[in-house]
Design a protein around this motif. Structure first.
Motif, PDB file in Angstrom:
ATOM      1  N   LEU A 129       0.945  -1.291   0.064  1.00 13.20           N
ATOM      2  CA  LEU A 129       0.503  -0.479  -0.486  1.00 13.20           C
ATOM      3  C   LEU A 129       0.783   1.371  -0.093  1.00 13.20           C
ATOM      4  N   PHE A 139      -5.212  -1.822   0.671  1.00 11.40           N
ATOM      5  CA  PHE A 139      -6.064  -1.504   1.575  1.00 11.40           C
ATOM      6  C   PHE A 139      -7.471  -2.880   2.006  1.00 11.40           C
ATOM      7  N   HIS A 140      -7.359  -2.836   0.843  1.00  9.66           N
ATOM      8  CA  HIS A 140      -8.899  -3.805   1.231  1.00  9.66           C
ATOM      9  C   HIS A 140      -8.250  -5.462   2.866  1.00  9.66           C
ATOM     10  N   ALA A 184     -10.324   3.100   9.318  1.00 11.96           N
ATOM     11  CA  ALA A 184     -10.548   2.361   7.340  1.00 11.96           C
ATOM     12  C   ALA A 184     -11.213   2.996   6.547  1.00 11.96           C
ATOM     13  N   VAL A 240      -9.198   6.208   5.251  1.00 16.28           N
ATOM     14  CA  VAL A 240      -8.222   5.733   4.264  1.00 16.28           C
ATOM     15  C   VAL A 240      -9.163   5.554   3.339  1.00 16.28           C
ATOM     16  N   GLU A 241      -9.624   4.904   3.300  1.00 19.68           N
ATOM     17  CA  GLU A 241     -10.974   4.784   2.158  1.00 19.68           C
ATOM     18  C   GLU A 241     -10.658   5.653   1.068  1.00 19.68           C
ATOM     19  N   LEU A 290      -8.083   7.223  -0.709  1.00 17.55           N
ATOM     20  CA  LEU A 290      -7.706   6.138  -1.643  1.00 17.55           C
ATOM     21  C   LEU A 290      -8.038   6.101  -3.493  1.00 17.55           C
TER      22      LEU A 290
END
Length: 147
Positions: free
Chosen positions: A36, A101-102, A110, A113-114, A117
């Motif tokens: 990542l 990430f997943h 999460a 960050v999601e 991204l």
């Protein structure tokens, strides 16, 4: 495969950022986090190089995008071809970072960050490659001068 010589600096920067994963004790989690961070670092370096393209072309400063796509004396068609190729490269790095990430459990972090991204990187990529990012930055600087 080895990166194109002009992009080796991007890969060196990516490896530096990926080094932050070494603090993770779990080896599987460390490997995923490393991927990542590596792809995020590569993305940052290359999008910044495109953002600096015009200035670096004028000053003769080092720029991996200028070198990779031979844009020192490029016309608009060559520049557009390079932009499209770099967009594919950036999108590929985004996708690899998102895939990593997943595989991570980041708990309450999460969603943030999601969002960065999955929404932030594509938005910034589009703005930088279209020139809108630089226009916005200039406008903000002018507004600050007026204050």
């Amino acid at each position: 495969t080895r990166p194109a010589p002009a992009f080796r600096a991007a890969d060196a920067f990516a490896a530096l950022l990926a080094g932050a994963s070494e603090e993770e004790a779990d080896p599987v989690r460390r490997r995923v986090l490393r991927q990542l961070l590596y792809h995020l670092g590569r993305w940052i370096y290359l999008v910044d190089a495109w953002d600096d393209l015009a200035e670096d072309r004028k000053s003769g400063s080092y720029n991996p995008v200028l070198l990779r796509y031979n844009l020192q004396q490029a016309d608009e068609t060559q520049t557009e071809t390079a932009r499209a190729a770099l967009e594919r490269t950036l999108t590929h790095s985004e996708n690899l970072a998102i895939s990593a990430f997943h595989l991570l459990d980041l708990g309450s972090s999460a969603p943030v960050v999601e969002n960065v991204l999955c929404a932030g990187l594509p938005m910034v990529r589009t703005a930088v490659l279209s020139g809108e990012w630089k226009k916005r930055h200039k406008q903000k600087k002018q507004e600050l001068k007026r204050l």
